[in-house]
Design an enzyme around this catalytic site. Sequence first.
Site, PDB file in Angstrom:
ATOM      1  N   GLU A 272      46.803  34.330  51.669  1.00  0.00           N
ATOM      2  CA  GLU A 272      46.458  34.404  53.092  1.00  0.00           C
ATOM      3  C   GLU A 272      45.370  33.407  53.487  1.00  0.00           C
ATOM      4  OE1 GLU A 272      47.845  38.676  54.672  1.00  0.00           O
ATOM      5  OE2 GLU A 272      45.854  38.692  53.768  1.00  0.00           O
TER       6      GLU A 272
ATOM      7  N   TYR B  57      30.714  45.866  74.689  1.00  0.00           N
ATOM      8  CA  TYR B  57      30.406  45.157  73.445  1.00  0.00           C
ATOM      9  C   TYR B  57      31.539  44.277  72.927  1.00  0.00           C
ATOM     10  CZ  TYR B  57      26.817  48.549  74.122  1.00  0.00           C
ATOM     11  OH  TYR B  57      25.832  49.290  74.703  1.00  0.00           O
TER      12      TYR B  57
END
Length: 218
Positions: free
Chosen positions: A86, A132
């Site tokens: 990956e 946030y």
Amino acid sequence: MSEHHNGTEASLSSEQRARAEMVKLGASFFQRGYATGSAGNLSLLLDDGTLLATPTGSCLGELDAERLSKVSLSGEWISGDKPSKEVSFHLSIYRNDPECKAIVHLHSTYLTALSCLEGLDTQDAIKPFTPYVVMRVGKVPVVPYYRPGDARLGEDLAKLASRYKAFLLANHGPVVTGKNLRAAADNMEELEETAKLIFILGDRKIRYLTADDIAELS
């Protein structure tokens, strides 16, 4: 000669610090349940322009600083244990986002659960209801499902990398970037906790942030 030697020492100590931080954050993710088994991978850009990444099949809770994979930006395995397959999609992001200096990819419970739902907004999987996520990462696009290691995953991320700081891989999990590994880790945790809230809130009516609310934060 002395200046060159001191520069080499500084460079080495910088890499050693980066290795130690990756081991520490990996252990923290594992101990707190954000990572299990050998799932997930971390990477960061070193000062010399190479990539430090977690090796294939490694457990984030048991990383060895000296065995972390070192890879060139062209994908050449330089040293350490064999890198995760990956790492190729990590490289796609680094090559297309000059602000990205670190990447965290986890199979964390709530974000992975979210990635398995049908009907997500592919432009933004997490409609803002707390400030946030907006402040830390902004919109979170959904990348279509591909088997792990498929080159198309990197191709899709390459197209999105310059515009987004976090991505949700369908039926797979989150990928989050940062200006350093700590920032990427903090961004990941904020996203995971927000995904947890989505499932806690369930079918209750949510007061989403308005366009004006979001504009004030951006």
